[in-house]
Design an enzyme around this catalytic site. Structure first.
Site, PDB file in Angstrom:
ATOM      1  N   GLY A 135       0.824  -1.204   0.000  1.00 52.82           N
ATOM      2  CA  GLY A 135       0.000   0.000   0.000  1.00 52.82           C
ATOM      3  C   GLY A 135       0.852   1.244   0.000  1.00 52.82           C
ATOM      4  O   GLY A 135       2.082   1.190   0.077  1.00 52.82           O
ATOM      5  N   GLN A 136       0.158   2.383  -0.081  1.00 57.57           N
ATOM      6  CA  GLN A 136       0.855   3.663  -0.077  1.00 57.57           C
ATOM      7  C   GLN A 136      -0.109   4.766   0.301  1.00 57.57           C
ATOM      8  O   GLN A 136      -1.284   4.724  -0.052  1.00 57.57           O
ATOM      9  CB  GLN A 136       1.449   3.956  -1.460  1.00 57.57           C
ATOM     10  CG  GLN A 136       2.188   5.279  -1.510  1.00 57.57           C
ATOM     11  CD  GLN A 136       3.186   5.331  -2.645  1.00 57.57           C
ATOM     12  OE1 GLN A 136       3.458   4.317  -3.260  1.00 57.57           O
ATOM     13  NE2 GLN A 136       3.746   6.478  -2.901  1.00 57.57           N
ATOM     14  N   GLY A 189      -0.127   9.265   1.814  1.00 55.44           N
ATOM     15  CA  GLY A 189       0.608  10.526   1.788  1.00 55.44           C
ATOM     16  C   GLY A 189       1.872  10.478   2.626  1.00 55.44           C
ATOM     17  O   GLY A 189       2.836  11.187   2.377  1.00 55.44           O
ATOM     18  N   TYR A 190       1.867   9.620   3.648  1.00 49.47           N
ATOM     19  CA  TYR A 190       3.019   9.485   4.545  1.00 49.47           C
ATOM     20  C   TYR A 190       4.167   8.756   3.854  1.00 49.47           C
ATOM     21  O   TYR A 190       5.319   9.131   3.961  1.00 49.47           O
ATOM     22  CB  TYR A 190       2.552   8.732   5.792  1.00 49.47           C
ATOM     23  CG  TYR A 190       3.631   8.397   6.795  1.00 49.47           C
ATOM     24  CD1 TYR A 190       3.870   9.239   7.865  1.00 49.47           C
ATOM     25  CD2 TYR A 190       4.379   7.237   6.691  1.00 49.47           C
ATOM     26  CE1 TYR A 190       4.847   8.927   8.805  1.00 49.47           C
ATOM     27  CE2 TYR A 190       5.355   6.923   7.608  1.00 49.47           C
ATOM     28  CZ  TYR A 190       5.588   7.764   8.673  1.00 49.47           C
ATOM     29  OH  TYR A 190       6.543   7.470   9.581  1.00 49.47           O
ATOM     30  N   GLY A 191       3.848   7.703   3.141  1.00 47.71           N
ATOM     31  CA  GLY A 191       4.874   6.900   2.496  1.00 47.71           C
ATOM     32  C   GLY A 191       4.329   5.553   2.068  1.00 47.71           C
ATOM     33  O   GLY A 191       3.126   5.383   1.910  1.00 47.71           O
ATOM     34  N   LYS A 192       5.211   4.592   1.899  1.00 49.01           N
ATOM     35  CA  LYS A 192       4.828   3.268   1.426  1.00 49.01           C
ATOM     36  C   LYS A 192       4.693   2.285   2.589  1.00 49.01           C
ATOM     37  O   LYS A 192       5.327   2.447   3.627  1.00 49.01           O
ATOM     38  CB  LYS A 192       5.860   2.744   0.436  1.00 49.01           C
ATOM     39  CG  LYS A 192       5.970   3.603  -0.825  1.00 49.01           C
ATOM     40  CD  LYS A 192       7.042   3.087  -1.771  1.00 49.01           C
ATOM     41  CE  LYS A 192       7.120   3.963  -3.019  1.00 49.01           C
ATOM     42  NZ  LYS A 192       8.192   3.519  -3.943  1.00 49.01           N
ATOM     43  N   VAL A 193       3.859   1.267   2.393  1.00 49.13           N
ATOM     44  CA  VAL A 193       3.639   0.236   3.404  1.00 49.13           C
ATOM     45  C   VAL A 193       4.093  -1.103   2.827  1.00 49.13           C
ATOM     46  O   VAL A 193       3.733  -1.459   1.701  1.00 49.13           O
ATOM     47  CB  VAL A 193       2.158   0.164   3.815  1.00 49.13           C
ATOM     48  CG1 VAL A 193       1.966  -0.892   4.900  1.00 49.13           C
ATOM     49  CG2 VAL A 193       1.672   1.520   4.312  1.00 49.13           C
ATOM     50  N   LYS A 198       5.353   0.732   7.817  1.00 52.90           N
ATOM     51  CA  LYS A 198       5.052   1.986   7.137  1.00 52.90           C
ATOM     52  C   LYS A 198       6.324   2.822   7.116  1.00 52.90           C
ATOM     53  O   LYS A 198       6.839   3.220   8.151  1.00 52.90           O
ATOM     54  CB  LYS A 198       3.915   2.718   7.851  1.00 52.90           C
ATOM     55  CG  LYS A 198       3.456   3.964   7.110  1.00 52.90           C
ATOM     56  CD  LYS A 198       2.077   4.446   7.567  1.00 52.90           C
ATOM     57  CE  LYS A 198       2.105   5.055   8.936  1.00 52.90           C
ATOM     58  NZ  LYS A 198       0.825   5.725   9.265  1.00 52.90           N
ATOM     59  N   ASP A 206      -9.139  11.590  10.831  1.00 51.22           N
ATOM     60  CA  ASP A 206      -9.008  11.088   9.454  1.00 51.22           C
ATOM     61  C   ASP A 206      -9.662   9.708   9.312  1.00 51.22           C
ATOM     62  O   ASP A 206      -9.077   8.779   8.776  1.00 51.22           O
ATOM     63  CB  ASP A 206      -7.533  11.027   9.049  1.00 51.22           C
ATOM     64  CG  ASP A 206      -7.351  10.917   7.534  1.00 51.22           C
ATOM     65  OD1 ASP A 206      -8.292  11.271   6.798  1.00 51.22           O
ATOM     66  OD2 ASP A 206      -6.275  10.477   7.095  1.00 51.22           O
TER      67      ASP A 206
END
Length: 968
Positions: A646-647, A649-653, A667, A763
């Site tokens: 996954g991905q 706004g914070y970064g990739k998972v 994450k 959120d």
């Protein structure tokens, strides 16, 4: 990174010098603003990172993208990156086009293309890319041109491409794409061009494609299609080319309805394993090109009158009988009549050539070999530009001296060969200083000029012989490019397999008498002409069909960039001024950039130093492990893309497996994310003290080597949004959806009432509700969360937190958006939207429609069941109605009109109690739901675990485990 005080001192000295240099040039810089201009905004940072990620999956042998690490993409002219000229509504510039045509790129297409959210043209034509087409391209809703032809792409066509609302053209031809055409492509309501030929696409042509209202060109030749020819295709109102050659519609017939295609100019079904009769084509008034060759068609050739536009009729290699229709003699534009290898009998009609008047550029080929034709109806006097082939017919048995040439063997290649045109030009090749050459286009005077060199191909022309159409083509192309007729020179052309017509063109500047006989285009005109080709801005032509740009080459004189006018020259004084100005600009910008870099590095140094001295000490919390970078790299095979799940706004998972065998989700913050650093610290601080079965558990973190990573329990069933998507293979029953709503609400209730101090999530959305292996809902992603207000000494606390608005469009509390006052009811609104998603399967915002407004309208009009997701099967209507009412009440605009989270949980419990016994089995594993839950007792103070009896132990409350309880 600075390792000692000496390095820091050197940095301070460098900064001081940079300030001095900056001050010296500051006045000059402002005074020169008219020369260098002001930059109107920078590129969206999300898109900048996306471009870097895109480059990371490409292999750039020729270093064409070497400047992709310099400056800002939009303001520093990164190769192939074209942006909107000004900032858009968010204050940033955005990438409008990615033009990477013919750059010898290999590697693969990155899923990060989806983050170019304003992209209109995606052009990777004529490279060597491999791998599959990323489904994420389907997220670029602004995309108009998808140009991927001429690569080595494999895999199936992503269904997601069928949801691009603005797509005008999809070109994936000349790849190795396999699998079926997704039925979702029937949603491409604005698409005019399907170019998918020369792949390995298989299966049935979806009849649903007949719904496409604007489709003009449908090119699917040279694939592995099977099944039948859908009669429904005749309903396409604007189709002009239907080209399906070399597929296998084994034993099927050509639908009679195809004769109703009133706008069809070209019908090409060569080598498709078709049988049966040829349909009546007399109702196709503009048909110019008909190729039904190499099938098993039988019966006679229809004698109905054909279109007067006919240039090509190819019915060779079939099983046709009867005679040659007399109406073939009355086709004024006929270039080729190919009837070889059938069983036609009777006479060869001499009227086929006697009725035609051919000029010097026109020709007629009649291939009648291997039939049963016995004689010629009249004399054999053939004009010089008529070719007749008769070998293999009875008429050739008698050694007729008049037919000796027509009955002789011939080459099988009957396509045109390479040719050069415009040989009558006044100017003959003479000596011009390199790289100029004499323009052969002017009838007024000979002059030296620098042409633009263009490789160009007609992909499906409506004729077989080009010379008669040369002047018409030159007029068409120069008019489309807004050039003078004399500026185009067709250097050569050649027919290729398809048949396609490949050309090499030269475009010359207009003669300028003041240019000392050396003319060239100015660069703005070069860019305009190139964009006309690459943006497909040249209007379509029926007879010439679709075109493609093969290359656009500039002579060295254009690449030097020193000449800015069409005359090709500038004064020495002007040149010196520009050079000196350029040097000054370069020095000044270098100083300013150096200064900015040093300031950023100083700021980062202080921030990193502070974080390294304070954050690690403050994050040492029991139960939360500190991982090394090496440990997490090993767990993810060095963060291999195959482990990415996954991905955000914070970064990739990433999915990782720790040394002890535990499966985790990692994450990883994207590099340089300041927002990510804040979220990193916030999430550790919050999650380290939150423990509930409906909240995702934090296992550990990594904060070293410039990396910020959070390690969570792995949620094997992904996000709730995944399971509500139309693409999900597993559907959720109503009972399961109710369970997920209940679990999510309990997790949020814990945040609002059990956490100390309470927490506002800020959120909540379907993609932040994760599902474990048992489909237990767990709320995740606390990077935007805020602590609730703390009571003062008198025990009073404000009801809200004043904060900058953050969250996800569609889920945002309207009152919070307007007032910046965040409350617990803000989370209630967001969760209410999630409830509506559970009920309808819709997205919060889709095609300009808001889910709250749409469901409200249906509810008020008594049509609520018309918007309920049909995929969840049967359901008790009363329970659904109550769930809808709760969701809509939670989504009220006014904060005070919404229920508290405790009220939401209580109402969900009541709905669970109403569920039929037959559905309880589905819900039985859900926290012992409904009938086994105690009623919620309101309290004037903080509500403590309101869905269990008061004798539950404190340890159970902390862990979030709800034991089996007998109802009171």
């Amino acid at each position: 990174m600075f390792h000692n005080s000496a390095e820091f001192c050197i940095l301070r000295m460098s900064a001081s010098r940079a300030w001095t240099v900056g001050a010296v040039f500051l006045m000059w810089l402002f005074g020169s603003s008219l020369l260098i201009g002001a930059q109107d905004g920078i590129t969206d940072p999300i898109e900048v990172q996306a471009l870097r990620d895109i480059k990371s999956t490409l292999i750039d042998t020729n270093k064409n993208l070497s400047n992709w690490n310099r400056g800002d993409p939009c303001t520093s002219n990164w190769t192939g990156v074209l942006c909107f000229n000004t900032s858009l509504d968010d204050g940033y510039r955005h990438v409008r086009e990615l033009q990477l045509l013919n750059m010898n790129l290999t590697g693969s297409l990155s899923p990060e293309l989806r983050r170019l959210s304003r992209l209109e043209i995606l052009d990777f034509m004529w490279n060597g890319l491999s791998g599959s087409i990323p489904k994420e391209i389907g997220n670029i809703t602004s995309l108009k041109l998808l140009l991927l032809n001429g690569n080595h792409l494999t895999g199936p066509l992503p269904e997601e491409l069928g949801y691009l609302p603005n797509l005008d053209r999809i070109q994936i031809d000349q790849n190795n794409i396999s699998g079926p055409i997704p039925t979702s492509f029937a949603n491409l309501n604005k698409t005019k061009h399907f170019h998918m030929n020369n792949n390995s696409i298989s299966g049935q042509i979806p009849p649903e494609l007949a719904r496409l209202p604007y489709l003009v060109h449908f090119l699917l030749d040279n694939n592995n299609l099977s099944g039948y020819l859908p009669p429904e295709l005749s309903k396409m109102p604007n189709l002009t080319i239907l080209q399906l050659d070399n597929n296998n519609f084994n034993g099927t017939t050509i639908p009679d309805s195809y004769g109703n295609m009133s706008k069809l100019l070209k019908l090409s079904l060569r080598s498709c394993s078709l049988q049966g009769p040829i349909p009546d084509l007399s109702r196709m008034p503009i048909l110019a090109y008909l190729d039904l060759s190499s099938n098993r068609l039988n019966g006679t050739i229809p004698t109905n009158q054909l279109s007067q536009n006919m240039t090509t009729i190819d019915l060779s290699n079939n099983e046709l009988t009867g005679s040659i229709p007399a109406n073939f003699s009355s086709l004024p534009n006929l270039q080729k009549l190919l009837l070889a290898n059938n069983s036609l009998n009777g006479s060869v009609l001499s009227s086929l050539w006697q009725n035609k008047t051919l000029n010097a550029t026109e020709s007629l080929t009649l291939d009648l070999e291997n039939n049963r034709l016995t004689n010629i109806s009249d004399s054999i006097n053939l004009p010089p530009n008529v070719t007749l082939w008769l070998k293999g017919n009875p008429v050739c048995i008698n050694d007729n001296i008049n037919l000796r040439q027509q009955c002789a063997s011939r080459s099988d290649n009957v396509t045109g060969s390479q040719s050069t045109t415009n040989s009558t030009a006044v100017c003959q090749p003479q000596s011009c200083p390199y790289p100029y050459e004499y323009s052969p286009t002017s009838n007024l005077s000979c002059f030296c000029a620098a042409p633009l060199l263009i490789g160009y191909r007609l992909k499906s022309p409506g004729f077989s012989d080009f010379p008669p159409y040369t002047i018409r083509f030159e007029d068409y192309l120069t008019s489309g490019l807004d050039l003078d007729f004399q500026q185009l020179y067709i250097d050569s052309f050649a027919w290729e397999e398809g048949p396609r017509l490949k050309m090499y063109l030269k475009l010359y500047p207009v003669y300028n008498a003041t240019s000392n006989s050396r003319n060239m285009f100015n660069m703005s005109e070069v860019q305009r002409i190139r964009r006309m080709f690459t943006g497909w801005l040249i209007p379509d032509s029926d007879i010439f069909g679709p075109y493609e740009l093969l290359n656009f080459n500039l002579l060295d004189i254009y690449n030097e960039g020193t000449v800015t006018t069409s005359s090709g020259g500038i004064s020495t004084g002007a040149l010196i001024g520009i050079v000196l100005g350029g040097i000054a600009v370069a020095v000044t910008l270098s100083a300013v950039v150096t200064l900015l870099i040093l300031r950023v590095r100083l700021r980062n140094y202080h921030a990193i130093s502070k974080r390294r001295h304070t954050s690690k000490a403050s994050i040492k919390i029991d139960g939360v492990k500190s991982f090394t970078y090496t440990e997490l790299a090993m767990a993810t095979n060095n963060f291999n893309i195959s482990t990415q799940v996954g991905q955000g706004g914070y970064g990739k998972v990433y999915r990782g497996i720790l040394a002890d065998g535990m499966v985790v989700a990692i994450k990883r913050a994207q590099e340089g994310s300041l927002q990510g650093e804040r979220e990193f610290l916030t999430e550790i601080q919050l999650l380290s003290r939150l423990h509930h079965r409906n909240l995702v558990s934090l296992i550990g973190y990594c904060d070293e080597e410039g990396e910020q990573m959070l390690v969570y329990e792995f949620m094997s069933n992904g996000t709730l949004r995944d399971h509500l998507s139309a693409k999900s293979k597993e559907t959720l029953s109503f009972a399961m959806r109710l369970r997920l709503a209940f679990g999510s609400a309990k997790g949020i209730l814990y945040l609002h009432t059990e956490a100390d101090p309470p927490i506002f999530h800020r959120d909540i959305k379907a993609s932040n509700i994760l599902l474990d292996s048992k489909f237990t809902a767990k709320v995740a992603d606390f990077g935007l969360s805020r602590l609730a207000p703390v009571p003062d000494v008198e025990g009073a606390a404000p009801a809200h937190v004043s904060t900058v608005v953050k969250g996800t469009p569609g889920y945002l509390d309207p009152e919070y958006f307007l007032t910046h006052k965040l409350t617990d009811k803000s989370d209630v609104y967001s969760l209410g939207v999630v409830f509506l998603e559970l009920l309808t399967g819709m997205h919060p915002i889709s095609h300009g429609k808001n889910i709250v407004r749409e469901v409200n309208l249906a509810y008020q009009s008594g049509m609520i069941f018309s918007v309920i997701d049909g995929r969840m099967g049967s359901y008790p209507s009363e329970c659904v109605e109550k769930f809808v009412a709760l969701a809509l009440k939670s989504c009220q605009d006014e904060t005070d009109s919404r229920p508290s989270m405790a009220d939401v949980v209580r109402e969900l419990e009541n709905i669970c109690l109403m569920m039929p016994e037959s559905d309880m089995g589905v819900s039985e594993s859900i926290d012992t739901v409904a009938g086994k839950m105690a009623p919620v007792t309101p309290s004037s103070s903080v509500v403590k675990n309101p869905y269990v009896s008061s004798d539950v132990s404190g340890s159970d409350l902390v862990s979030g485990v709800v034991p089996t309880i007998t109802p009171r």
